[in-house]
Scaffold this motif. Sequence first.
Motif, PDB file in Angstrom:
ATOM      1  N   MET A   1     128.469  94.580  94.803  1.00  0.00           N
ATOM      2  CA  MET A   1     129.090  93.554  94.397  1.00  0.00           C
ATOM      3  C   MET A   1     129.067  92.469  95.767  1.00  0.00           C
ATOM      4  O   MET A   1     128.681  92.814  96.822  1.00  0.00           O
ATOM      5  CB  MET A   1     130.495  93.828  94.176  1.00  0.00           C
ATOM      6  CG  MET A   1     131.596  94.446  95.215  1.00  0.00           C
ATOM      7  SD  MET A   1     133.088  94.729  94.619  1.00  0.00           S
ATOM      8  CE  MET A   1     132.888  96.315  93.640  1.00  0.00           C
ATOM      9  N   THR A   2     129.235  91.114  95.393  1.00  0.00           N
ATOM     10  CA  THR A   2     129.387  90.218  96.325  1.00  0.00           C
ATOM     11  C   THR A   2     130.683  90.185  97.501  1.00  0.00           C
ATOM     12  O   THR A   2     131.408  91.057  96.910  1.00  0.00           O
ATOM     13  CB  THR A   2     129.266  88.699  95.909  1.00  0.00           C
ATOM     14  OG1 THR A   2     130.328  88.369  95.040  1.00  0.00           O
ATOM     15  CG2 THR A   2     128.244  88.544  94.969  1.00  0.00           C
ATOM     16  N   TYR A   3     130.543  89.799  98.421  1.00  0.00           N
ATOM     17  CA  TYR A   3     131.641  89.524  99.419  1.00  0.00           C
ATOM     18  C   TYR A   3     132.717  88.991  98.721  1.00  0.00           C
ATOM     19  O   TYR A   3     133.801  89.883  98.741  1.00  0.00           O
ATOM     20  CB  TYR A   3     131.200  88.782 100.491  1.00  0.00           C
ATOM     21  CG  TYR A   3     132.363  88.681 101.522  1.00  0.00           C
ATOM     22  CD1 TYR A   3     132.656  89.786 102.361  1.00  0.00           C
ATOM     23  CD2 TYR A   3     133.033  87.511 101.671  1.00  0.00           C
ATOM     24  CE1 TYR A   3     133.805  89.759 103.270  1.00  0.00           C
ATOM     25  CE2 TYR A   3     134.026  87.423 102.841  1.00  0.00           C
ATOM     26  CZ  TYR A   3     134.384  88.562 103.570  1.00  0.00           C
ATOM     27  OH  TYR A   3     135.564  88.495 104.448  1.00  0.00           O
ATOM     28  N   GLU A   4     132.625  88.103  97.956  1.00  0.00           N
ATOM     29  CA  GLU A   4     133.861  87.407  97.078  1.00  0.00           C
ATOM     30  C   GLU A   4     134.496  88.307  96.019  1.00  0.00           C
ATOM     31  O   GLU A   4     135.508  88.637  96.027  1.00  0.00           O
ATOM     32  CB  GLU A   4     133.452  86.041  96.633  1.00  0.00           C
ATOM     33  CG  GLU A   4     133.232  84.871  97.578  1.00  0.00           C
ATOM     34  CD  GLU A   4     132.032  85.059  98.296  1.00  0.00           C
ATOM     35  OE1 GLU A   4     130.902  85.879  98.067  1.00  0.00           O
ATOM     36  OE2 GLU A   4     131.937  84.580  99.653  1.00  0.00           O
ATOM     37  N   GLU A   5     133.378  88.883  95.396  1.00  0.00           N
ATOM     38  CA  GLU A   5     133.841  90.023  94.381  1.00  0.00           C
ATOM     39  C   GLU A   5     134.707  91.206  95.039  1.00  0.00           C
ATOM     40  O   GLU A   5     135.473  91.704  94.482  1.00  0.00           O
ATOM     41  CB  GLU A   5     132.645  90.581  93.588  1.00  0.00           C
ATOM     42  CG  GLU A   5     132.021  89.500  92.630  1.00  0.00           C
ATOM     43  CD  GLU A   5     130.717  89.948  92.142  1.00  0.00           C
ATOM     44  OE1 GLU A   5     130.222  89.484  90.990  1.00  0.00           O
ATOM     45  OE2 GLU A   5     129.914  90.768  92.822  1.00  0.00           O
ATOM     46  N   TYR A   6     134.170  91.525  96.144  1.00  0.00           N
ATOM     47  CA  TYR A   6     134.671  92.638  96.814  1.00  0.00           C
ATOM     48  C   TYR A   6     136.272  92.316  97.202  1.00  0.00           C
ATOM     49  O   TYR A   6     137.220  92.933  97.041  1.00  0.00           O
ATOM     50  CB  TYR A   6     134.139  93.068  98.015  1.00  0.00           C
ATOM     51  CG  TYR A   6     134.610  94.341  98.703  1.00  0.00           C
ATOM     52  CD1 TYR A   6     134.331  95.300  98.342  1.00  0.00           C
ATOM     53  CD2 TYR A   6     135.490  94.146  99.849  1.00  0.00           C
ATOM     54  CE1 TYR A   6     135.298  96.709  98.905  1.00  0.00           C
ATOM     55  CE2 TYR A   6     135.954  95.477 100.576  1.00  0.00           C
ATOM     56  CZ  TYR A   6     135.876  96.467  99.950  1.00  0.00           C
ATOM     57  OH  TYR A   6     136.599  97.474 100.535  1.00  0.00           O
ATOM     58  N   LEU A   7     136.499  91.012  97.595  1.00  0.00           N
ATOM     59  CA  LEU A   7     137.755  90.584  98.065  1.00  0.00           C
ATOM     60  C   LEU A   7     138.740  90.569  96.657  1.00  0.00           C
ATOM     61  O   LEU A   7     139.814  90.933  96.736  1.00  0.00           O
ATOM     62  CB  LEU A   7     137.753  89.124  98.953  1.00  0.00           C
ATOM     63  CG  LEU A   7     136.934  89.222 100.033  1.00  0.00           C
ATOM     64  CD1 LEU A   7     137.046  87.731 100.725  1.00  0.00           C
ATOM     65  CD2 LEU A   7     137.735  90.130 101.137  1.00  0.00           C
TER      66      LEU A   7
ATOM     67  N   VAL B   1     134.879  91.538 108.401  1.00  0.00           N
ATOM     68  CA  VAL B   1     133.673  91.328 108.750  1.00  0.00           C
ATOM     69  C   VAL B   1     132.408  92.248 108.488  1.00  0.00           C
ATOM     70  O   VAL B   1     131.342  91.867 108.239  1.00  0.00           O
ATOM     71  CB  VAL B   1     134.000  90.912 110.450  1.00  0.00           C
ATOM     72  CG1 VAL B   1     132.480  90.767 111.030  1.00  0.00           C
ATOM     73  CG2 VAL B   1     134.658  89.573 110.620  1.00  0.00           C
ATOM     74  N   LYS B   2     132.887  93.542 108.673  1.00  0.00           N
ATOM     75  CA  LYS B   2     131.944  94.410 108.484  1.00  0.00           C
ATOM     76  C   LYS B   2     131.187  94.612 107.190  1.00  0.00           C
ATOM     77  O   LYS B   2     130.191  95.017 106.862  1.00  0.00           O
ATOM     78  CB  LYS B   2     132.502  95.873 108.772  1.00  0.00           C
ATOM     79  CG  LYS B   2     132.725  96.253 110.189  1.00  0.00           C
ATOM     80  CD  LYS B   2     133.298  97.588 110.368  1.00  0.00           C
ATOM     81  CE  LYS B   2     134.101  97.686 111.858  1.00  0.00           C
ATOM     82  NZ  LYS B   2     134.484  99.030 111.849  1.00  0.00           N
ATOM     83  N   HIS B   3     132.342  94.258 106.291  1.00  0.00           N
ATOM     84  CA  HIS B   3     131.916  94.382 104.716  1.00  0.00           C
ATOM     85  C   HIS B   3     130.918  93.093 104.399  1.00  0.00           C
ATOM     86  O   HIS B   3     130.324  93.009 103.801  1.00  0.00           O
ATOM     87  CB  HIS B   3     133.195  94.203 103.893  1.00  0.00           C
ATOM     88  CG  HIS B   3     134.240  95.317 104.325  1.00  0.00           C
ATOM     89  ND1 HIS B   3     134.992  95.242 105.363  1.00  0.00           N
ATOM     90  CD2 HIS B   3     134.702  96.341 103.186  1.00  0.00           C
ATOM     91  CE1 HIS B   3     135.930  96.214 105.286  1.00  0.00           C
ATOM     92  NE2 HIS B   3     135.491  96.875 103.875  1.00  0.00           N
ATOM     93  N   ASP B   4     131.164  92.116 105.110  1.00  0.00           N
ATOM     94  CA  ASP B   4     130.433  91.014 104.907  1.00  0.00           C
ATOM     95  C   ASP B   4     128.963  91.181 105.394  1.00  0.00           C
ATOM     96  O   ASP B   4     127.924  90.738 104.806  1.00  0.00           O
ATOM     97  CB  ASP B   4     130.841  89.611 105.705  1.00  0.00           C
ATOM     98  CG  ASP B   4     130.348  88.338 105.431  1.00  0.00           C
ATOM     99  OD1 ASP B   4     129.587  88.276 104.147  1.00  0.00           O
ATOM    100  OD2 ASP B   4     130.365  87.349 106.014  1.00  0.00           O
ATOM    101  N   ASP B   5     128.811  91.777 106.584  1.00  0.00           N
ATOM    102  CA  ASP B   5     127.515  92.225 107.280  1.00  0.00           C
ATOM    103  C   ASP B   5     126.874  93.166 106.565  1.00  0.00           C
ATOM    104  O   ASP B   5     125.364  93.218 106.515  1.00  0.00           O
ATOM    105  CB  ASP B   5     127.850  92.541 108.635  1.00  0.00           C
ATOM    106  CG  ASP B   5     128.274  91.299 109.637  1.00  0.00           C
ATOM    107  OD1 ASP B   5     128.093  90.399 108.949  1.00  0.00           O
ATOM    108  OD2 ASP B   5     128.942  91.874 110.627  1.00  0.00           O
ATOM    109  N   ASP B   6     127.473  94.230 105.865  1.00  0.00           N
ATOM    110  CA  ASP B   6     127.046  95.371 105.347  1.00  0.00           C
ATOM    111  C   ASP B   6     127.514  95.690 104.009  1.00  0.00           C
ATOM    112  O   ASP B   6     128.620  96.064 103.494  1.00  0.00           O
ATOM    113  CB  ASP B   6     127.563  96.735 106.258  1.00  0.00           C
ATOM    114  CG  ASP B   6     126.885  98.137 105.667  1.00  0.00           C
ATOM    115  OD1 ASP B   6     125.993  97.903 104.695  1.00  0.00           O
ATOM    116  OD2 ASP B   6     127.225  99.140 106.339  1.00  0.00           O
ATOM    117  N   LYS B   7     126.418  95.316 103.066  1.00  0.00           N
ATOM    118  CA  LYS B   7     126.621  95.264 101.690  1.00  0.00           C
ATOM    119  C   LYS B   7     126.946  96.775 101.110  1.00  0.00           C
ATOM    120  O   LYS B   7     127.725  96.914 100.116  1.00  0.00           O
ATOM    121  CB  LYS B   7     125.576  94.869 100.897  1.00  0.00           C
ATOM    122  CG  LYS B   7     125.746  94.840  99.426  1.00  0.00           C
ATOM    123  CD  LYS B   7     124.468  94.361  98.497  1.00  0.00           C
ATOM    124  CE  LYS B   7     124.732  94.328  97.232  1.00  0.00           C
ATOM    125  NZ  LYS B   7     123.518  93.706  96.246  1.00  0.00           N
ATOM    126  N   ALA B   8     126.850  97.818 101.789  1.00  0.00           N
ATOM    127  CA  ALA B   8     127.153  99.157 101.579  1.00  0.00           C
ATOM    128  C   ALA B   8     128.427  99.390 101.492  1.00  0.00           C
ATOM    129  O   ALA B   8     128.883 100.263 100.817  1.00  0.00           O
ATOM    130  CB  ALA B   8     126.303 100.196 102.321  1.00  0.00           C
TER     131      ALA B   8
END
Length: 73
Positions: A1-7, A39-46
């Motif tokens: 999922m994208t960073y925005e979807e994750y949030l 920040v880590k989530h933005d950098d690492d899609k996993a």
Amino acid sequence: MTYEEYLDEVTTLIVEKYNLADAAAIKLVVAAQDAEFFVKHDDDKALRNIDQAHKDAKTLYTSAFPAGGKPRR
């Protein structure tokens, strides 16, 4: 999922699991984002997966309400 979807997923889980109002959950996620929690989530899609979202929702909630209390809806 994208960073925005994750949030969005973390916010939704906080609302559903901890019965917080949408505005309160959004406030928690925005504050965490400002504190560079994601920040880590933005950098690492996993890191952007449903299991991690559950963990992060719990971490944010328990950090904000350590005694288990919460604001009224």
